[in-house]
Enzyme design. Structure first.
Site, PDB file in Angstrom:
ATOM      1  N   THR A   5      17.001  21.952  18.733  1.00  0.00           N
ATOM      2  CA  THR A   5      16.391  21.450  20.065  1.00  0.00           C
ATOM      3  C   THR A   5      17.192  19.816  19.869  1.00  0.00           C
ATOM      4  O   THR A   5      17.482  19.227  19.110  1.00  0.00           O
ATOM      5  CB  THR A   5      14.391  20.613  19.544  1.00  0.00           C
ATOM      6  N   LEU A  42      12.889  17.387  14.732  1.00  0.00           N
ATOM      7  CA  LEU A  42      12.947  17.939  16.124  1.00  0.00           C
ATOM      8  C   LEU A  42      13.533  19.259  14.852  1.00  0.00           C
ATOM      9  O   LEU A  42      14.675  19.329  14.600  1.00  0.00           O
ATOM     10  CB  LEU A  42      14.038  17.346  16.304  1.00  0.00           C
ATOM     11  N   ASP A  43      13.353  20.471  16.633  1.00  0.00           N
ATOM     12  CA  ASP A  43      13.457  21.672  15.383  1.00  0.00           C
ATOM     13  C   ASP A  43      15.132  21.582  15.366  1.00  0.00           C
ATOM     14  O   ASP A  43      16.258  21.279  16.109  1.00  0.00           O
ATOM     15  CB  ASP A  43      13.426  22.614  16.785  1.00  0.00           C
ATOM     16  N   TYR A  44      15.786  23.422  15.120  1.00  0.00           N
ATOM     17  CA  TYR A  44      17.216  23.056  14.622  1.00  0.00           C
ATOM     18  C   TYR A  44      17.963  23.180  15.740  1.00  0.00           C
ATOM     19  O   TYR A  44      19.175  22.483  16.336  1.00  0.00           O
ATOM     20  CB  TYR A  44      17.489  23.949  13.497  1.00  0.00           C
TER      21      TYR A  44
END
Length: 242
Positions: free
Chosen positions: A105, A101-103
């Site tokens: 998100t 998961l993105d930083y």
């Protein structure tokens, strides 16, 4: 007794297919003897080496984490930022995140030490459904929502069909809350999809992973998956993978 390639995959060294290749290439030893056949089964007391390195076997464990924003989906970070494994300091097993998961998100991410399970969950044909809720700048027109559903042409190819639904609109602030259901897991995919239709993401959360949700979890909380949940996830991915 378990098949040798399964034990190697469980240890997180390689996928089961790669483990089979290593065996056939003569890079695996059991109790000091090189094994080149795929049917070999091993017990808990057998000593296994892959390319001369002993395999440390652990009981497989499976966790769900409600990842906060500002946390890296990794086991370490060269910039010293917080990583998902920082929430499991009491766990002795060498766990790692399944996918990422993105930083910036938040939401559901799974962690395990079972390499075979992780590969199954991330297999493109596994088609595990993920549900995201995004706060976006602007109010997407009906046709733009349809574009998300049909697939968006990104620099790494067209996205697979998705399902999209506008949950709420704030006309005063010019923002919307949109739910997006996808089966893929490309890098920053959801953000890029919304950007492509002219409604950049302001805030993003993954609320569901297959049947798993965040009920009962606060940001930063984690829990172990039940054996039944692991069985259902495995069965779903294998069924869709065909």
């Amino acid at each position: 007794m378990e098949r040798l390639q399964k034990v190697i995959a469980h240890a997180g060294i390689a996928s089961r297919r790669k483990a089979e290749e290593l065996i056939l290439e003569g890079k695996v030893r059991v109790n000091g003897k090189t094994v080149k056949e795929l049917g070999v089964k091993v017990g808990s007391n057998d000593k296994i080496e892959v390319s001369g390195i002993p395999v440390e076997r652990e009981e497989p464990v499976y966790f769900i984490l409600y990842k906060p924003r500002g946390v890296i989906s990794s086991v370490n970070d060269d910039k010293g930022r917080k990583v998902v494994t920082d929430y499991f300091t009491e766990i002795k097993a060498r766990i790692y995140p399944i996918g990422r998961l993105d930083y910036d998100t938040s939401g559901i991410i799974l962690l395990t030490n079972d390499g075979e399970f992780a590969n199954l969950m991330m297999h493109p044909k596994g088609e595990i459904e993920k549900v995201y809720v995004a706060k976006v700048k602007g109010i997407p027109a009906r046709e733009k929502v349809k574009q998300l559903e049909r697939g968006i042409m990104l620099e790494d190819g067209k996205t697979a069909p998705a399902r999209a639904k506008i949950l709420s609109v704030d006309k005063k602030k010019g923002t919307s809350i949109v739910e997006l259901k996808i089966h893929e897991g490309r890098n920053r995919q959801v953000r890029r999809m919304f950007e492509a239709i002219g409604t950049p993401v302001m805030k993003l959360k993954r609320e569901r992973y297959s049947f798993l949700n965040l009920n009962g979890l606060q940001s930063g909380d984690a829990r172990e998956l039940t054996a039944h949940e692991v069985k259902l996830l495995r069965a779903e991915a294998q069924k869709k993978k065909g």
